[in-house]
Structure formats: structure tokens, C-alpha cells
Scaffold this motif. Structure first.
Motif, mmCIF file in Angstrom:
data_model
loop_
_atom_site.group_PDB
_atom_site.id
_atom_site.type_symbol
_atom_site.label_atom_id
_atom_site.label_comp_id
_atom_site.label_asym_id
_atom_site.label_seq_id
_atom_site.Cartn_x
_atom_site.Cartn_y
_atom_site.Cartn_z
ATOM 1 N N GLY A 1 -4.429 -51.575 25.369
ATOM 2 C CA GLY A 1 -3.259 -52.308 24.869
ATOM 3 C C GLY A 1 -2.612 -53.144 25.966
ATOM 4 O O GLY A 1 -2.120 -54.247 25.713
ATOM 5 N N LEU A 2 -2.642 -52.633 27.211
ATOM 6 C CA LEU A 2 -2.042 -53.370 28.330
ATOM 7 C C LEU A 2 -2.753 -54.697 28.594
ATOM 8 O O LEU A 2 -2.199 -55.613 29.183
ATOM 9 N N PHE A 3 -4.017 -54.759 28.176
ATOM 10 C CA PHE A 3 -4.779 -55.996 28.371
ATOM 11 C C PHE A 3 -4.875 -56.805 27.080
ATOM 12 O O PHE A 3 -5.749 -57.649 26.929
ATOM 13 N N GLY A 4 -4.004 -56.459 26.140
ATOM 14 C CA GLY A 4 -3.886 -57.276 24.930
ATOM 15 C C GLY A 4 -4.813 -56.906 23.793
ATOM 16 O O GLY A 4 -4.982 -57.694 22.858
ATOM 17 N N ALA A 5 -5.433 -55.721 23.882
ATOM 18 C CA ALA A 5 -6.349 -55.343 22.795
ATOM 19 C C ALA A 5 -5.550 -55.038 21.526
ATOM 20 O O ALA A 5 -4.596 -54.266 21.579
ATOM 21 N N PRO A 6 -5.911 -55.643 20.403
ATOM 22 C CA PRO A 6 -5.228 -55.288 19.161
ATOM 23 C C PRO A 6 -5.589 -53.860 18.760
ATOM 24 O O PRO A 6 -6.584 -53.300 19.248
ATOM 25 N N TYR B 1 5.287 -57.574 31.481
ATOM 26 C CA TYR B 1 4.134 -57.514 30.571
ATOM 27 C C TYR B 1 4.508 -56.891 29.221
ATOM 28 O O TYR B 1 3.660 -56.478 28.441
ATOM 29 N N ASN C 1 0.232 -59.297 22.459
ATOM 30 C CA ASN C 1 -1.193 -59.130 22.769
ATOM 31 C C ASN C 1 -1.787 -60.430 23.280
ATOM 32 O O ASN C 1 -2.593 -60.429 24.225
ATOM 33 N N ARG D 1 -0.664 -60.936 26.803
ATOM 34 C CA ARG D 1 -1.311 -60.006 27.737
ATOM 35 C C ARG D 1 -2.755 -60.399 28.052
ATOM 36 O O ARG D 1 -3.304 -59.992 29.077
ATOM 37 N N LYS D 2 -3.363 -61.160 27.168
ATOM 38 C CA LYS D 2 -4.732 -61.616 27.433
ATOM 39 C C LYS D 2 -4.764 -62.580 28.628
ATOM 40 O O LYS D 2 -5.822 -62.875 29.156
ATOM 41 N N ILE E 1 -3.159 -56.955 35.238
ATOM 42 C CA ILE E 1 -2.209 -55.972 35.791
ATOM 43 C C ILE E 1 -2.945 -54.971 36.686
ATOM 44 O O ILE E 1 -4.033 -54.498 36.341
#
Lengths: 270, 223
Positions: free
Chosen positions: A183-188, B52, B78, B81-82, B86
Motif C-alpha cells: 500500500g505504501l507504494f500505491g498498490a490498490p 506520503y 495510490n 504513491r506510485k 520511500i
């Protein structure tokens, strides 16, 4: 080894559910088949002053499948000594009519009682013999067997639910971290929980596959077939297609519910 | 110069009654290298978390890469964040994934082509000097190596913004220097904005940087 351990706990819990459910279904089927056999062998005897046709019986009592008039010859044979032919003919006319009634299914004691009362309301019917003693004990034995199996299945079910709730906590602990990192890397959510759902589906497939193998083997084993034949049951107790579909459906439902619960209750770490 | 971060009257906290960051305003230029320092419990990490979107602003406004984070929805977050890489003090690697797959995570999330993913991972593995460890799991690596994996993961999708929370806090001098070099490289070569929360600014810094200091919930730029 790690991957094996990942699968083992849920597969065992799912197997518990599938075994208890399938055993219950098989026992139900066997009992139904046994009841059908008993129904074939069980009959009531009705003594009537007048002739009653099969149609009349069946019209009034839907449970009756077949009516057979019993010939009075055996009774007369016993009285035969010293009675001339003419008197025997007269006796034959004076004797009441005996009917053997076969039923559609093996009746419960209540059904037997109500049928007897209903038959006796007919003024022509003098007596109804239900063979109550032997019927009741057989029926009670069947009920006992069914209840024991139900208690067994419910107990296994409860133990399995406890196992699953423990598994839920382990899964939550194991998967929450990965889901949070993704989730921290934007994964839905669908992507971060994909592993969880894949695991749930694979485990459901493994568990239903294993249960299928065991039940297929048991249902075709000579020992099981022999034991069932001994008690007069010759039906197919395990239907490979429909039973596997049912087991797969149940396993998928349970494991997907488990996975969904984890996804819904997941909160991002702050 | 474009601003990658703009905060106005921003307050942050873990409960509505008590704020850790109180009514601060600042902005960070795109492509800059920024250090945020402060005593333990001063709110450095809290501020970083808000960048973030792990912590939402209680009051004021916070815009990161054009996205207002106050009341931002999950899908917008989301998407943001892509474009952010981090790095954490405790690495936050996925234990059951190999080094290679951990580095691949942002590319996986970004939906990059398999070939692109593979090429980028190979390039980064060489860059962080971990090519020989590609198929190992995080627990098989030392702390320094794990942080290099985390760095490679943060760089893998050429992010606009790199956020690092005490990235060398648990590392020895050699590993720390490698991490600083990688962060400098990302800023110089990828033109990424780098924001590092730390207790100490390394003396070995070879590039220009800005320094913000947090004290009593307020932020001050130190020149």
C-alpha cells in the motif's frame, strides 16, 4: 517447506469442514436408502368386514403405495380337518377380508398412529395390525444413528470453526504487513490482497481435491461396498461430479470469506 | 522553480486534541535535496508520514506533487504513491519475497512491462552491488544489504520524490556511506526531490542541500 506450511493450516481446517459435511451427506443418503428398503419390507395388515379396493385405499391415504388382499387359504387349511367342502365355502364367505398395505416410505411412529386411527374410522375396518413393537425399535435405532452422526458432524464443524478463527488471526498477522508495505507504494487493495485470494483459492482446491480422493476411494472400496450391501444398501453413496462441486463450492466460500474478512479489517499502519 | 511540496498552516497529530506539528508553512522546490532534523519526538517522522499520506492533515493544507492530501481519497493517494519512493529505518521489505521481487514492487504496482521490470531490477541490483543476492530473502541479508535493497526499491520507478526516514539509523559507516551516495545519485541523476529525516547530516555530502529543523512542533529553515 515454508510454502507447504503456508498452505497446511488452512487446508487442514478446510478438510475438517469438508469431511464432516460429506460424511453427514453420505450418512443421510445411506439412511434414506435404508429407510426405502425398510419401507419395501414393512406393511400393515388391515382386517375388514367388506371388500375395499386398492383405489379406495389410495384415494383416502396418500401414503399407501400398494394394497394386496391376503388369501384366507392358510387359515382355512388349519381348520380343514373334519369340515366338508360346502361348509368351507360358507366359511370363506363369512371370513373377513385381510389386506396387506405397503407404504411409500418408512413411516415415523406418529405417521403409523395417525394412519391407524384414520383407518379405524372406517366402519368396515375391524382391526389394523401395525407391528408397532418391531417398527418402533427399528425407527428409533435409525434416529439414534442419525443423531449420533449429526452430533459428530456438528462437533467437527465447531472444532473446525475454532481452527479457522485461529487461522484467521495467523493470516491477519502474516498478510497485514505485506499489504501495508504494498500500500505504501500505491498498490490498490485488489493487488495487495491478490496473494491472499490466490492462497485461499489454491487451498480450497487442494482441500476439496484431497477430500474428493479420499471419498472416491472409500466409496469404491470393496469393504465399504460390502458393508453397505450387507444392510441392503446398494445406492451410489458418493456422486463424483455433484459432490466434488459441492465440496469445492463450500471450500471456496469459506476460504474466500476468510480472505475477504482480512482485507476488510485491514488498516494501514501509521 | 516548481514546488513539489507546499504546506500551509499545517497541523498534524495522532489525536484531535494534541498536535505534534503545529500550524507550519513551508515549501520544497522540485529537484532539491532536503534534510529534516530535530530531537527525538519532535515530529520529524510525523511530518514525513504526512508527505506520503499515511497521516492526514488535521488543519491547513498540504500539497504533494500537485495532490492536496487533506481529505484525499484512496485511489488518488495510490496514484501519488506510485511516484514516491520511500526508505524506512526498519527497511520494510516483504519477508516472503526475494530481493529481486522486493525491488520490483513499485514496477509491479505501476503495471510496467515484464521486460522493463527485469531490466530495471538488474540495473538497480548492480547499482546497489547486490547482483549476487538477487534470489535471496531479506532475512538472509545483513542490515546494510537490506537497506540497499530498500533503496533500490525506492529508486526502481524513477520517482519524483524520495522520502527517507532515518535511512542510516541502523547501519555501520560503510553501509551508511553507500546509502548517502545512492541518495545523492538519485537527486543528481534522476532529478528526484529527496527528503531525508535524520539526526545527523553527514559531513561527506557533496551536493547542495536545504536543512529544515523541527522544534516544539514548528519548522525552521537553517542556512
Amino acid at each position: 517447506m515454508n510454502a507447504f506450511k503456508n498452505h497446511l493450516s488452512l487446508v487442514v481446517a478446510l478438510l475438517g469442514i469438508l469431511f464432516s459435511l460429506q460424511t453427514f451427506i453420505i450418512v443421510e443418503r445411506a439412511i434414506d436408502a435404508y429407510k426405502q428398503n425398510l419401507a419395501c419390507n414393512y406393511s400393515l395388515v388391515v382386517v375388514s368386514k367388506k371388500t375395499i379396493t386398492e383405489k379406495t385405499f389410495q384415494k383416502k391415504y396418500k401414503i399407501i403405495s400398494n394394497v394386496k388382499e391376503l388369501a384366507p387359504d392358510n387359515v382355512i387349511k388349519k381348520l380343514n380337518s373334519g369340515i366338508d367342502k360346502k361348509n368351507i365355502e360358507l366359511l370363506k364367505l363369512a371370513l373377513p377380508k385381510f389386506y396387506r398395505l405397503k407404504l411409500l416410505h418408512y413411516p415415523s411412529p406418529d405417521e403409523v398412529n395417525s394412519l391407524t386411527k384414520s383407518l379405524l374410522r372406517n366402519k368396515d375396518i375391524m382391526k389394523v395390525e401395525t407391528f408397532t413393537k418391531s417398527h418402533d425399535s427399528t425407527y428409533k435405532l435409525l434416529l439414534l444413528f442419525k443423531n449420533v452422526i449429526t452430533v459428530f458432524a456438528v462437533s467437527v464443524g465447531i472444532i473446525t470453526i475454532l481452527l479457522i478463527s485461529k487461522e484467521l488471526k495467523i493470516w491477519q498477522f502474516k498478510h497485514t504487513e505485506r499489504m501495508s508495505i504494498m500500500g505504501l507504494f500505491g498498490a490498490p487493495t485488489w493487488l495487495s490482497s491478490a496473494v491472499l485470494f490466490r492462497l485461499a483459492i489454491v487451498d480450497a482446491l487442494i482441500a476439496s481435491g484431497l477430500a474428493f480422493i479420499v471419498f472416491s476411494y472409500l466409496s469404491s472400496s470393496d469393504w465399504v461396498i460390502g458393508e453397505l450391501t450387507n444392510v441392503g444398501i446398494s445406492i451410489k453413496i458418493f456422486d463424483k461430479f455433484s459432490d466434488f462441486s459441492m465440496m469445492l463450492g463450500v471450500a471456496l466460500l469459506v476460504s474466500l470469506l476468510l480472505a475477504s474478512f482480512i482485507v476488510i479489517s485491514h488498516k494501514e499502519e501509521v | 522553480m516548481d514546488k513539489v511540496i507546499v504546506a500551509q498552516n499545517l497541523s498534524l497529530g495522532y489525536s484531535k486534541d494534541e498536535f505534534i506539528i503545529k500550524d507550519i508553512s513551508f515549501s520544497i522546490d522540485s529537484g532539491s535535496f532536503v534534510f529534516i532534523t530535530g530531537a527525538s519526538g519532535s515530529g520529524k517522522s510525523t511530518l514525513l508520514k504526512s508527505l506520503y499520506g499515511a497521516l492526514k492533515p488535521e488543519t491547513g493544507s498540504l500539497v504533494v506533487a500537485g495532490v492536496e492530501l487533506k481529505g484525499v481519497n484512496k485511489s488518488k493517494l495510490n496514484l501519488l504513491r506510485k511516484h514516491i519512493g520511500i526508505v524506512f529505518q526498519d527497511y520494510k521489505l516483504i519477508k516472503e519475497w526475494t530481493v529481486e521481487k522486493n525491488i520490483m514492487l513499485p514496477l509491479l504496482v505501476g503495471g510496467y512491462d515484464k521486460k522493463v521490470q527485469q531490466d530495471q531490477v538488474e540495473k538497480l541490483l548492480s547499482h546497489v552491488r547486490l547482483k549476487h543476492q538477487a534470489l535471496k530473502y531479506p532475512k538472509e541479508l545483513s542490515g546494510g544489504e537490506q537497506q540497499r535493497v530498500a533503496m533500490a526499491r525506492a529508486l526502481s520507478n524513477n520517482p519524483v520524490l524520495i522520502l527517507a526516514d532515518e535511512p542510516t539509523g541502523n547501519l555501520d559507516d560503510y553501509s551508511s556511506q553507500l546509502i548517502w551516495n545512492l541518495l545523492e545519485g538519485a537527486n543528481k541523476d534522476l532529478d528526484s526531490t529527496v527528503i531525508v529525516v535524520t539526526h545527523h547530516i553527514p559531513e561527506s555530502m557533496r551536493i547542495e542541500y536545504k536543512h529544515f529543523h523541527i522544534e516544539f512542533g514548528k519548522i525552521h529553515e537553517r542556512i
